[in-house]
Scaffold this motif. Structure first.
Motif, PDB file in Angstrom:
ATOM      1  N   GLN A   1     -44.644  39.135  -4.849  1.00  9.44           N
ATOM      2  CA  GLN A   1     -45.732  38.504  -5.593  1.00  9.44           C
ATOM      3  C   GLN A   1     -46.910  39.474  -5.639  1.00  9.44           C
ATOM      4  OE1 GLN A   1     -47.465  35.000  -3.748  1.00  9.44           O
ATOM      5  NE2 GLN A   1     -47.712  34.008  -5.735  1.00  9.44           N
ATOM      6  N   TRP A   2     -47.652  39.459  -6.746  1.00 13.65           N
ATOM      7  CA  TRP A   2     -48.814  40.358  -6.874  1.00 13.65           C
ATOM      8  C   TRP A   2     -49.940  39.561  -7.557  1.00 13.65           C
ATOM      9  CZ3 TRP A   2     -48.519  45.593  -5.287  1.00 13.65           C
ATOM     10  CH2 TRP A   2     -49.701  46.333  -5.475  1.00 13.65           C
ATOM     11  N   THR A   3     -50.852  39.089  -6.725  1.00 11.33           N
ATOM     12  CA  THR A   3     -51.889  38.190  -7.231  1.00 11.33           C
ATOM     13  C   THR A   3     -53.104  38.986  -7.696  1.00 11.33           C
ATOM     14  OG1 THR A   3     -51.162  36.455  -5.722  1.00 11.33           O
ATOM     15  CG2 THR A   3     -53.355  36.220  -6.689  1.00 11.33           C
ATOM     16  N   MET A   4     -53.543  38.642  -8.896  1.00 14.89           N
ATOM     17  CA  MET A   4     -54.735  39.265  -9.485  1.00 14.89           C
ATOM     18  C   MET A   4     -55.717  38.155  -9.844  1.00 14.89           C
ATOM     19  SD  MET A   4     -54.962  41.141 -13.185  1.00 14.89           S
ATOM     20  CE  MET A   4     -55.029  39.552 -14.004  1.00 14.89           C
ATOM     21  N   LEU A   5     -57.008  38.423  -9.668  1.00 13.09           N
ATOM     22  CA  LEU A   5     -58.043  37.451 -10.016  1.00 13.09           C
ATOM     23  C   LEU A   5     -58.620  37.823 -11.380  1.00 13.09           C
ATOM     24  CD1 LEU A   5     -59.318  34.954  -8.662  1.00 13.09           C
ATOM     25  CD2 LEU A   5     -61.203  36.435  -7.919  1.00 13.09           C
ATOM     26  N   ARG A   6     -58.518  36.880 -12.347  1.00 12.01           N
ATOM     27  CA  ARG A   6     -59.081  37.105 -13.686  1.00 12.01           C
ATOM     28  C   ARG A   6     -60.398  36.351 -13.803  1.00 12.01           C
ATOM     29  NH1 ARG A   6     -55.455  36.166 -18.888  1.00 12.01           N
ATOM     30  NH2 ARG A   6     -54.857  38.315 -18.370  1.00 12.01           N
ATOM     31  N   HIS A   7     -61.444  37.093 -14.200  1.00 10.46           N
ATOM     32  CA  HIS A   7     -62.778  36.505 -14.360  1.00 10.46           C
ATOM     33  C   HIS A   7     -63.058  36.283 -15.843  1.00 10.46           C
ATOM     34  CE1 HIS A   7     -63.616  37.381 -10.147  1.00 10.46           C
ATOM     35  NE2 HIS A   7     -63.129  38.593 -10.356  1.00 10.46           N
TER      36      HIS A   7
END
Length: 832
Positions: free
Chosen positions: A758-764
């Protein structure tokens, strides 16, 4: 650093692209002089300004003069330029500002002066005239603020006072001769002063005695004053027919055509009403032809007829009717921005409302009839309320009222009268709103009076900050009706405007100090640093009171040597009449009050007494709606166009190409031009799908060719075909990108991503932040040489290439934005 990399780091890169449809690029082999048409504000404001368009059109036909637009960069790019040594560049050729032969600033507002100095600083052009040598450009300026050029006198080689149409070509000829014969600047100044309307500050010397201005000494006795240049007959000069389609939506997003110049209503606070005299109306036929040509070449949806008092134009009703007969079938609206209540007939209002009803603006300026008499705005309460009643009754839902605070002789009762008048208008809104779905409202805008040069109130004092705030508080708290929505000017902004508008040459040092202290975009309330201005004044031994104070009748004024035509004697007599509450009638048809402008031979009022306008065009009946599909390419500089900007540009370009578009139904119809998805700004694509609906049949290849001939670099329609029955416009769920980074990527980071579960990215976003699992969204990612091949699905939200570069490869947002991301394929599902 390459310019394109800079643009990836700013808020609206499309402001700086250039290449818009309608631009004029000269052959460098024929160019003898380069002129920067500089505007010290951002693109959206500069592209709304009619004066720039007039100059551009005047010089478009001269192969020997390259006239190119250079606008002020916004704060984000300004900061990057300052740090990295980059100069503002032109939108036509990309030429750096400091590399022009002449930099010509158009100055509409005193609070842009610090932007002018910042543009010179970024261009590495010394601000002070006496520090520039023959290797530097000439710096000149024109525009309404040049009726008092003294605050900028230390920086300017020349200033143009008055109207440019008959100055521009002799001035260009003089500059070419001076350049090719290597004249010293002193000779150029003296020769330029022989052209009426040209001011050379170096040939005038202000002298002070005990801290007060004693005289402005002319160093050339042959030219003791500068006489404003007046175009006697506007009909001899065609208004601009060329429309440049902007890449970013301007503040005034419309085609503006000048109806008339000058106003003799004589409102005593209004500088424009005195410095643009006499009234000169264009022939109605000329206005009509310019409007139709400009709309044909630009594909715009709104036409504005411009003047200081549009409803005073003699033939306004037949002209408006003829224009609306031509525009209504094309779904183009007509706007008349400056209307006087006492010359506003019901027939004219009927013409305005034929396409769409936006807000309707009324400008009483003062709440009481007594104070309106002082300022010569002779409108009765019944005229104002009656006009509002008519406007609401004809379907408008918004009336805007403009008032000023701080006018000479203003009392508390005058301020309270603003609320009473606004409440009366609100009552008309309530009466008209019964039975309507949308409740009519009133907007009351409260401005602060700033005394201006060459007006009867040029001797008056300006109220200070505390008094301004108190009067604003009193006015706002007594509007008295919840349907009245108040807006008001920033008091600090008005104070600094007042200092600069009646300033002298000592303010040159203050301006330089203000720039050192960080002042930019002072006309933007959120960016005005009032404390820095106070410090800049104090550091130079000056104060607000030196400029806000009243002047004496016999006092030498800083603009004494600038003759706009209206005599000082006349202005003082108007001041006396204001204090006595006496009015002065409009002189355009009746008695002459000897203001000094007219010689009654060449310079005189010129009215359009009759209008020979064409009959309404006969439009062929609309055919059935036809849909066309195209592949849309968006590459190179066009990648910096935002999606809405691109769609607006495409729609207008299609109309300008003569294609008859189909529209939606309803009160606000819009053209049926759409794409399957919004491509991320900064990403290029060869595979966007676009649908265009028309009411005529076309050969799709010919349609694309007509449109492509007008589109800016990087936008192109290809592979056109008719739409299929029932075919939907859907964005395929899988997109394939080829990404070329500015520097090699780390393979180890790619390997870590591939091995992760899994590779979690935060989108603003403006709506908040959310997590995206890149492993679920990325179908494939691999290095192909130095390029990255990215196959992205839409599960959980399709990742943007820049997000992948930051999250997976650890690049900074700036480095990620500098990479070239090209969308090369869009497909329905993963293949292979």
């Amino acid at each position: 650093m390459p310019r394109w990399e800079l643009l990836g780091r700013v808020e609206k890169p499309a402001r700086y692209l250039g290449g818009e449809p309608g631009t004029v690029i000269k052959d460098e082999a024929q160019v003898r002089l380069s002129l920067a048409l500089a505007f010290p504000e951002i693109y959206e404001i500069a592209m709304s300004h009619l004066g720039i368009k007039v100059l551009y059109e005047c010089l478009a036909g001269r192969p020997d003069v390259a006239a190119e637009r250079v606008f002020c960069p916004w704060l984000d790019l300004m900061e990057i330029m300052d740090a990295e040594g980059e100069a503002p560049w032109s939108l036509e050729s990309g030429r750096a500002l400091g590399n022009f032969d002449v930099i010509g600033f158009s100055l509409q507002y005193e609070l842009t002066y610090t932007n002018l100095l910042m543009m010179l600083k970024l261009a590495k052009v010394p601000a002070r005239r006496d520090e520039r040598g023959p290797e530097h450009p000439l710096v000149i300026a024109g525009g309404p603020t040049m009726v008092n050029p003294e605050p900028l006198a230390d920086f300017l080689d020349l200033a143009v006072v008055g109207e440019a149409e008959e100055i521009i070509h002799p001035l260009m000829d003089l500059f070419i001769q001076a350049k090719e014969e290597a004249w010293p600047r002193e000779k150029l100044y003296r020769e330029a002063m022989k052209i009426q309307g040209v001011y050379a500050p170096a040939l005038f010397q202000p002298e002070y005695q005990d801290g007060s201005l004693a005289q402005i000494k002319a160093l050339d006795p042959e030219h003791p004053k500068v006489q404003r240049r007046i175009v006697a007959d506007l009909g001899q000069h065609e208004p601009p027919h060329r429309t440049i389609l902007p890449t970013v939506t301007p503040v005034h997003d419309r085609l503006g055509v000048e109806l008339a110049r000058g106003c003799t209503r004589g409102c005593r606070f209004c500088q424009a009403g005195f410095i643009y005299r006499p009234v000169r109306e264009r022939p109605a036929e000329q206005v009509y032809q310019a409007a139709m040509a400009g709309l044909d070449s630009g594909g715009l949806e709104e036409l504005a007829l411009l003047s200081l008092s549009t409803s005073d134009y003699t033939c306004i009703e037949p002209l408006a009717a003829a224009l609306m007969d031509a525009l209504e079938p094309r779904r183009i609206s007509l706007s008349l921005p400056s209307l006087r209540m006492d010359s506003l007939g019901e027939e004219l209002i009927n013409q305005i409302k034929r396409v769409r009803k936006t807000g309707f603006t009324l400008a009483p300026e003062a709440g009481s009839e007594r104070l309106r008499g002082v300022i010569n705005k002779n409108l009765s309460e019944e005229q104002i309320v009656g006009t509002a009643r008519t406007v609401y009754g004809m379907g408008w839902n918004l009336v805007k009222l403009y008032f000023m605070l701080g006018l000479p002789t203003e009392t508390e009762e005058d301020i309270l009268a603003i609320g009473r008048l606004a409440s009366l208008v609100a009552s008309e809104a309530m009466n008209a709103g019964r039975g309507r779905g949308k409740r009519p409202v009133v907007n009351a805008s409260l401005g602060l009076f700033v005394p201006k040069p060459h007006t009867p109130f040029q001797w008056e004092g300006q109220i200070g900050l505390e008094e301004s705030l108190e009067r604003l508080r009193l006015a706002k708290s007594n509007l008295g009706d919840r349907r009245v929505k108040a807006k008001w000017n920033d008091a600090k902004t008005s104070i600094i405007e007042g200092v600069l508008s009646r300033g002298d040459r000592r303010l040159g040092a203050v301006l330089l100090r203000a720039v050192e202290l960080g002042c930019r975009f002072d006309g933007w309330t959120e960016h005005l640093d009032y404390g820095a201005w106070l410090q800049a004044l104090a550091d130079n031994g000056l104060s607000l009171d030196d400029y806000l104070r009243p002047r004496e009748q016999d006092e030498v004024l800083p603009w004494e040597h600038i003759d706009v035509g209206v005599s000082k004697k006349f202005l003082w007599s108007e001041r006396d009449k204001s204090l006595a509450g006496e009015s002065t009638a409009d002189c355009r048809r009746g008695r002459c009050f000897d203001c000094g402008v007219c010689d009654h031979k060449v310079i005189k009022p010129r009215l359009c007494e009759e209008a020979a306008l064409p009959a309404p065009p006969t439009a062929p009946p609309e055919g059935e709606r036809l849909d066309w599909r195209f592949r849309l390419e968006k590459t190179g500089p066009a990648r910096y166009l935002g999606h809405l900007e691109m769609m607006r540009l495409l729609e207008r370009t299609i109309r300008a190409a003569g294609i008859e578009l189909a529209y939606t139904q309803g009160f606000h119809p819009h053209a049926l031009v759409k794409t399957a998805a919004a491509l991320t700004t900064g990403v290029e694509s060869l595979v966007e799908t676009m649908e265009v609906s028309t009411i005529r049949s076309y050969d799709p290849d010919q349609l694309a060719a007509q449109v492509n001939a007008l589109l800016p670099p990087g936008l192109r329609l290809a592979d056109g075909r008719p739409g299929r029955p029932g075919e939907k416009l859907i964005d395929p769920p899988v997109a394939v990108y080829r990404i070329t980074p500015a520097r090699p990527l780390d393979p180890a980071r790619l390997e870590a991503f591939q091995e992760a579960d899994q590779w979690t990215m935060l989108r603003h976003s403006p709506k908040g932040s959310r997590e995206i699992d890149l492993k679920a969204a990325v179908r494939q990612m691999e290095l192909d040489g130095e390029d990255l091949l990215l196959v992205a699905g839409s599960a959980g939200g399709r990742p943007k290439p820049v997000e992948v570069m930051v999250s997976v490869f650890g690049l900074s947002p700036e480095a990620a934005a500098a990479a070239r991301a090209l969308k090369v394929e869009a497909r329905e599902e993963e293949q292979g």
